[in-house]
Design an enzyme around this catalytic site. Structure first.
Site, mmCIF file in Angstrom:
data_model
loop_
_atom_site.group_PDB
_atom_site.id
_atom_site.type_symbol
_atom_site.label_atom_id
_atom_site.label_comp_id
_atom_site.label_asym_id
_atom_site.label_seq_id
_atom_site.Cartn_x
_atom_site.Cartn_y
_atom_site.Cartn_z
ATOM 1 N N GLY A 141 74.563 51.795 176.562
ATOM 2 C CA GLY A 141 74.695 50.347 176.815
ATOM 3 C C GLY A 141 75.807 50.109 177.816
ATOM 4 N N LYS A 147 79.460 46.222 165.619
ATOM 5 C CA LYS A 147 78.785 45.116 164.961
ATOM 6 C C LYS A 147 77.851 44.409 165.951
ATOM 7 C CE LYS A 147 81.199 41.217 166.191
ATOM 8 N NZ LYS A 147 81.784 39.976 166.115
ATOM 9 N N LEU A 166 90.518 46.517 162.301
ATOM 10 C CA LEU A 166 91.171 47.655 161.642
ATOM 11 C C LEU A 166 92.052 48.441 162.607
ATOM 12 C CD1 LEU A 166 88.356 48.982 159.322
ATOM 13 C CD2 LEU A 166 90.537 47.978 158.650
ATOM 14 N N LYS A 183 94.082 46.954 164.800
ATOM 15 C CA LYS A 183 95.236 46.163 165.241
ATOM 16 C C LYS A 183 96.510 46.686 164.580
ATOM 17 C CE LYS A 183 92.888 41.893 166.470
ATOM 18 N NZ LYS A 183 93.181 41.732 167.883
ATOM 19 N N ASP A 199 80.469 36.112 162.392
ATOM 20 C CA ASP A 199 81.149 36.614 163.584
ATOM 21 C C ASP A 199 82.555 37.132 163.273
ATOM 22 O OD1 ASP A 199 81.197 37.076 166.420
ATOM 23 O OD2 ASP A 199 82.515 35.350 166.643
ATOM 24 N N HIS A 220 85.839 40.872 160.199
ATOM 25 C CA HIS A 220 87.252 41.062 160.561
ATOM 26 C C HIS A 220 88.202 40.593 159.457
ATOM 27 C CE1 HIS A 220 85.559 42.062 164.314
ATOM 28 N NE2 HIS A 220 85.602 40.894 164.904
ATOM 29 N N SER A 279 110.140 40.198 164.570
ATOM 30 C CA SER A 279 109.190 39.958 165.658
ATOM 31 C C SER A 279 109.118 41.242 166.456
ATOM 32 C CB SER A 279 109.652 38.805 166.543
ATOM 33 O OG SER A 279 109.656 37.635 165.782
#
Ligand code: BG6
Length: 505
Positions: free
Chosen positions: A12, A165, A197, A199, A252, A257, A421
């Site tokens: 693809g 997905k 997963l 991130k 979606d 997610h 942070s």
């Protein structure tokens, strides 16, 4: 396997996903020496193109506009080839595989293969590993898998399939898809990607929860009031309307997610989270918590669909090409789940996701219960609740909202944050994109960060009944304007669940 040749076939290759995510992730790995310099990357799809055409097509996605020429990109593109053919065409696939064998042999040391029978070295071929990355729509998954099975397996190394997905549309279709794929390849070959997963903050959840002593005693119904998972985007479907209208926001981003993030927050501690056996330990723990969830009830759902912005500059959902005028597809949803186990009984898990909202962010917010007699303590003013916030995007951060004394002479509490942070604390951290991390995990054979089939099916079970009602038009979406917070009814549902915004402080 390290000395094997490596081929990565992007099936693809001319599609959007391949251009925007797969090739850039491969370049990132190549640049950081996580791919051998001799890697073969072969695009495969139906369109007729030359190697050079594919290189020209993907290059704009690999270099920033107006950036100086980058020799690494040129070298990388030199490793990229292209072959065309039907997804189910054994003939075209075997032609491609013949070329792979040549490239794999060319790039390697011929002495590495030992014939197991005669124990002699077979010259002319090098042992090879192959990864097939399916960047294709699900209706051609099976044809592709069948033809790879027939002609594309590596005889000398591993073969792994990376699948993207959507994995089905509801429970039944997901079951059929997993069964049909399972007929060709057992689970050990299959890496179902859910990029959430990959991130940084998602991966951090395991470490944060299980490598600190302080969280476990409060991580339950005694201390936690609610957990909210939020996904907001300040842009609409932007040309993806045709795809999106068949799925809607729950399929979606929520069912996949956000549910992945949820499982890591709510599951029990796996026996191991890395090293030997962890792929199954982690996924067993995730499946167990999914099994303890009741399917979502209609009264715990609020849906929305966006209209154009007030000033007319932003289009409504139905203005997107491919979206029918009478579409009932939700672009916004808030829904609440309950986990029926001893740790979480009665604690609402709130999922809120939407497109065309006022900001872009994804976060998890664990809100703790009120301090006993807290308001009596300080002038009858209610104390704000503690909250642990984990932000996944746009920037990673973790902060814990804590009450401290306002500095100065008055003895009153204010809420402050214990704040980590990432950008400030780790300014030079190599923080690769989720796809880069996950493709590397495929090469390393680490399946813990991929979705196992039973996990997929359990999470479809939770949403399928309410999705059926939505598809039948029984929960019509409420209108909201582009750039707003979504329908007010969503705030009402969240408030009904006992969540409080810390308005007073
Ligand atoms: C995709 C969805 O899977 O995830 C998109 O199809 C969504 O609709 C995207 O925008 C969000 O990913 P990220 O990494 O930008 O949060």
């Amino acid at each position: 396997y390290l000395q094997h040749a490596l081929s990565i076939v992007v099936v693809g290759a001319s599609g959007d996903l391949a251009k925007k995510k797969t090739f850039p992730a491969l370049l990132d790995l190549y640049r950081h020496d996580f791919l051998p310099k001799s890697v073969t990357i072969c695009g495969y799809s139906r369109s007729k193109m030359s190697d050079e055409d594919l290189r020209t097509k993907i290059k704009p996605y690999l270099v920033k506009k107006d950036a100086a020429p980058d020799p690494v990109v040129e070298k990388f593109l030199g490793r990229v080839y292209y072959r065309s053919g039907g997804y189910g065409s054994v003939e075209a696939m075997s032609k491609m595989v013949a070329d792979l064998e040549v490239w794999e042999g060319q790039t390697g040391d011929a002495s590495l293969i030992v014939d197991p029978e005669s124990k002699t070295v077979k010259h002319g071929h090098r042992a090879a590993n192959r990864v097939y990355y399916f960047a294709i729509p699900p209706n051609v998954f099976l044809d592709t898998a069948a033809s790879i099975k027939q002609v594309g397996l590596s005889a000398t190394g591993f073969t792994r399939l990376v699948v993207e997905k959507p994995f089905g549309h509801d429970y039944d279709s997901a079951l059929k898809l997993t069964d049909d794929l399972g007929a060709h390849f057992d689970e050990s070959y299959v890496y179902r990607i859910d990029h959430y997963l990959g991130k940084e903050m998602t991966q951090n959840l395991l470490v944060l929860r299980f490598s600190n002593t302080m969280f476990e005693p409060i991580w339950n119904r005694d201390s936690v009031q609610s957990v909210t998972f939020t996904f907001k985007e300040n842009f609409g479907t932007e040309g993806r309307g045709g795809y999106f209208d068949r799925y809607g926001i729950i399929r979606d981003v929520i069912q996949n997610h956000l549910m992945q993030v949820f499982t890591l927050i709510a599951m029990e501690q796996p026996i191991r989270v890395s090293g030997s056996g962890s792929a199954d330990y982690v996924r067993d723990a995730k499946v167990a918590v999914l099994k303890a969830i009741e399917p979502v009830r209609a009264e715990n759902v609020v849906l929305g669909q966006y209209l154009g912005s007030d000033d007319g500059t932003q289009p409504g959902y139905k203005d997107d090409a491919g979206v029918p005028d009478d579409s009932n597809t939700p672009t916004f949803a808030t829904c609440v789940l309950f986990v029926k186990n001893r740790r979480w009984d009665g604690v609402p898990f709130i999922f809120k996701a939407g497109k065309a909202l006022n900001e872009t962010k994804a976060e998890v917010r664990v809100q703790f219960k009120d301090v006993p007699s807290g308001s009596f303590l300080f002038d009858d003013k209610p104390l704000p609740r503690n909250e642990l916030v984990m932000k996944l995007k746009p920037e990673e951060s973790i902060y814990f909202k804590t009450n401290v004394k306002a500095p100065g002479l008055a003895n009153k509490p204010i809420q402050s944050e214990l704040d980590l942070s990432y950008g400030e604390r780790y300014p030079s951290l190599y923080n690769p994109d989720a796809y880069t991390r996950l493709v590397l995990e495929v090469l390393r054979g680490k399946q813990a960060t991929f979705v196992r089939s039973d996990e997929l099916l359990e999470s479809w079970k939770i949403f399928t009944p309410v999705l059926n009602l939505i598809d039948a038009g029984e929960i019509p979406p409420l209108p909201y304007k582009f750039g707003t917070r979504g329908p007010e009814e969503s705030d009402e549902l969240i408030e009904k669940m006992g969540y409080t915004y810390n308005k007073n402080y």
